[in-house]
Design a protein around this motif. Structure first.
Motif, PDB file in Angstrom:
ATOM      1  N   LEU A  25       0.842  -1.204   0.000  1.00 30.90           N
ATOM      2  CA  LEU A  25       0.000   0.000   0.000  1.00 30.90           C
ATOM      3  C   LEU A  25       0.873   1.249   0.000  1.00 30.90           C
ATOM      4  O   LEU A  25       0.609   2.208  -0.734  1.00 30.90           O
ATOM      5  N   MET A  69       2.323   1.890  -3.377  1.00 41.09           N
ATOM      6  CA  MET A  69       1.301   2.375  -4.322  1.00 41.09           C
ATOM      7  C   MET A  69       1.019   3.848  -4.095  1.00 41.09           C
ATOM      8  O   MET A  69       0.842   4.611  -5.036  1.00 41.09           O
ATOM      9  N   MET A  70       0.967   4.243  -2.819  1.00 45.41           N
ATOM     10  CA  MET A  70       0.652   5.631  -2.505  1.00 45.41           C
ATOM     11  C   MET A  70       1.806   6.560  -2.890  1.00 45.41           C
ATOM     12  O   MET A  70       1.588   7.690  -3.279  1.00 45.41           O
ATOM     13  N   PRO A 106       2.058   6.313  -8.247  1.00 47.38           N
ATOM     14  CA  PRO A 106       0.966   5.618  -8.945  1.00 47.38           C
ATOM     15  C   PRO A 106       1.466   4.638 -10.013  1.00 47.38           C
ATOM     16  O   PRO A 106       0.747   3.705 -10.363  1.00 47.38           O
ATOM     17  N   ILE A 123       1.245   1.042  -8.952  1.00 46.81           N
ATOM     18  CA  ILE A 123      -0.035   0.442  -8.562  1.00 46.81           C
ATOM     19  C   ILE A 123      -0.314  -0.886  -9.261  1.00 46.81           C
ATOM     20  O   ILE A 123      -0.623  -1.883  -8.611  1.00 46.81           O
ATOM     21  N   SER A 124      -0.155  -0.908 -10.568  1.00 48.97           N
ATOM     22  CA  SER A 124      -0.506  -2.127 -11.290  1.00 48.97           C
ATOM     23  C   SER A 124       0.389  -3.286 -10.856  1.00 48.97           C
ATOM     24  O   SER A 124      -0.093  -4.377 -10.513  1.00 48.97           O
ATOM     25  N   PHE A 169     -11.725  -5.073 -12.015  1.00 51.12           N
ATOM     26  CA  PHE A 169     -10.294  -4.983 -11.712  1.00 51.12           C
ATOM     27  C   PHE A 169      -9.686  -3.746 -12.378  1.00 51.12           C
ATOM     28  O   PHE A 169      -8.992  -2.954 -11.753  1.00 51.12           O
ATOM     29  N   LEU A 202      -8.165  -0.221 -10.612  1.00 54.13           N
ATOM     30  CA  LEU A 202      -6.818   0.309 -10.868  1.00 54.13           C
ATOM     31  C   LEU A 202      -6.893   1.774 -11.283  1.00 54.13           C
ATOM     32  O   LEU A 202      -6.122   2.607 -10.822  1.00 54.13           O
ATOM     33  N   MET A 208      -7.499   3.990  -8.335  1.00 50.18           N
ATOM     34  CA  MET A 208      -6.312   4.095  -7.484  1.00 50.18           C
ATOM     35  C   MET A 208      -5.312   5.070  -8.089  1.00 50.18           C
ATOM     36  O   MET A 208      -4.680   5.851  -7.376  1.00 50.18           O
ATOM     37  N   MET A 209      -5.168   5.003  -9.419  1.00 49.31           N
ATOM     38  CA  MET A 209      -4.195   5.871 -10.072  1.00 49.31           C
ATOM     39  C   MET A 209      -4.652   7.327 -10.061  1.00 49.31           C
ATOM     40  O   MET A 209      -3.842   8.236  -9.954  1.00 49.31           O
ATOM     41  N   PRO A 233      -4.577   8.746  -4.850  1.00 52.19           N
ATOM     42  CA  PRO A 233      -3.962   7.808  -3.900  1.00 52.19           C
ATOM     43  C   PRO A 233      -4.831   7.570  -2.658  1.00 52.19           C
ATOM     44  O   PRO A 233      -4.690   6.536  -2.010  1.00 52.19           O
ATOM     45  N   ILE A 291      -6.609   4.282  -2.695  1.00 52.26           N
ATOM     46  CA  ILE A 291      -5.866   3.019  -2.793  1.00 52.26           C
ATOM     47  C   ILE A 291      -6.285   1.992  -1.744  1.00 52.26           C
ATOM     48  O   ILE A 291      -6.598   0.839  -2.068  1.00 52.26           O
ATOM     49  N   SER A 292      -6.306   2.389  -0.502  1.00 50.79           N
ATOM     50  CA  SER A 292      -6.603   1.427   0.557  1.00 50.79           C
ATOM     51  C   SER A 292      -8.010   0.835   0.386  1.00 50.79           C
ATOM     52  O   SER A 292      -8.192  -0.389   0.397  1.00 50.79           O
ATOM     53  N   THR A 295      -8.217  -1.416  -2.699  1.00 54.87           N
ATOM     54  CA  THR A 295      -7.534  -2.694  -2.510  1.00 54.87           C
ATOM     55  C   THR A 295      -8.461  -3.672  -1.795  1.00 54.87           C
ATOM     56  O   THR A 295      -8.572  -4.836  -2.182  1.00 54.87           O
TER      57      THR A 295
END
Lengths: 232, 232
Positions: free
Chosen positions: A172, A175-176, A179, A182-183, B168, B172, B175-176, B179, B182-183, B186
């Motif tokens: 995590l 990812m933060m 970006p 992330i993938s 999926f 993504l 998330m991109m 940020p 993201i959590s 996920t």
């Protein structure tokens, strides 16, 4: 005549147990090869691991057929019956373990050419070492019918879970931070989860070995599960 | 006397089948309740769903015991043997389905207070509807011993997989974009994966029903699996 039947029955049980051992060895190698392929980004190795899963699936079917045939031909009681039921259960877990190994190999194929922070792959490698050590020990415990060793493996799964939880947080964070991670991190997260689930199947096998030796279930599972409530 | 034994044997098989149906109904409700709790962010509902999994685990054990006892007492052949083996297999799949439902409920508990884009939860809800419809149909197919319906469910799992793959990608993207997503994303990603795996267990049950009716495996599984190679 009665002697002949007894001997041949024993042989049936031995054959089942040896098929389980062989299947276990194959599942272990498949997971090992998948992790190696992930670490080295070896696409040919990953593709090979995916293919090898087919053999393990057909072994699962063979074991079920053999078990069903043995049940149908004989009238097993107590310990013998537990032998057969245990072979059935362990076969299902090994098939799932190989499947999870195959999933890691498939992820590797999907990761080709993606940006990959080395440090994260090392985290997975470390987790895989622990998980594979657990798998090896439980396969030996099955061969030796060693329920003490099975209990030890069962408790040690907490370490696998703890490693997974710490990797999860690390992913995590990456990812933060960026970006572009992330993938890649999402795929690695699933690889880590696959390892954590392999650990769960190892504990299932531990429970089966305990049942095989004692006829009792390995208790306080609920308690154990509650420990990683937040991240299943 | 012989008549009595036959009747009582039939009763054993009927009891097994009815336990499977009851367990299936419970597993279905658990998944349904977990998704409801996720959509409404209902923490009490999620906690309740987690607790209900305990009953389903003990039903799985009961069914295995009953099956083993029936095998030990009788000497089942052909169709009767398949009935018992099928009950054992389906019980394992239902236990896993309930487990995956419980995982969703646990994720929900972990999501309390997190930033949650509504649109993504709707995606999960839609996927859950399809997955639950598949589960309901396969449970009916088991009751009716309807292998044609089982085959239809088996093929339709592609739609569940396709929905998962599209979710999926959506996750993504979110998330991109930000940020802070993201959590939450996920966790939702794992919920979607849990639904996709429930779909896989539904196809396992379809295969078991086919085997139960015909004594044959439902083929070309490998082909189907290869279709979502990139995202296991």
């Amino acid at each position: 005549m009665s002697d002949h039947i007894v001997t041949s029955y024993d042989e049936d049980l031995k054959e089942l147990a040896s098929k389980i051992s062989e299947m276990g060895g194959r599942a272990e190698r498949l997971v090992e090869d998948s992790i190696k392929a992930l670490v080295l980004m070896d696409m040919a190795g990953a593709a090979e691991a995916v293919e090898k899963d087919v053999i393990i699936n057909s072994m699962d079917q063979e074991i079920e057929e053999k078990a069903v045939l043995t049940i149908a031909r004989r009238q097993p009681m107590a310990q013998d019956l537990r032998e057969i039921v245990s072979a059935l259960r362990i076969s299902v877990d090994l098939e799932r373990i190989a499947d999870l190994g195959k999933n890691i190999a498939r992820r590797t194929l999907a990761l080709e050419g993606k940006n990959q922070p080395k440090q994260l792959v090392h985290g997975i490698e470390h987790m895989a070492e622990l998980t594979l050590a657990q798998l090896r020990t439980i396969l030996d415990a099955y061969t030796a019918r060693d329920d003490m060793s099975a209990i030890a493996v069962w408790h040690k799964d907490r370490e696998v879970d703890a490693l997974y939880n710490s990797l999860f947080r690390e992913f995590l964070t990456y990812m933060m931070e960026d970006p572009r991670n992330i993938s890649f991190c999402t795929h690695l997260l699933f690889c880590a989860k696959n390892l954590e689930r392999i650990g769960d199947h190892v504990t299932n096998i531990a429970e089966t070995i305990y049942y095989l030796n004692t006829g009792l279930p390995l208790e306080d599972r609920q308690f154990k599960e509650d420990e990683h409530l937040d991240l299943d």
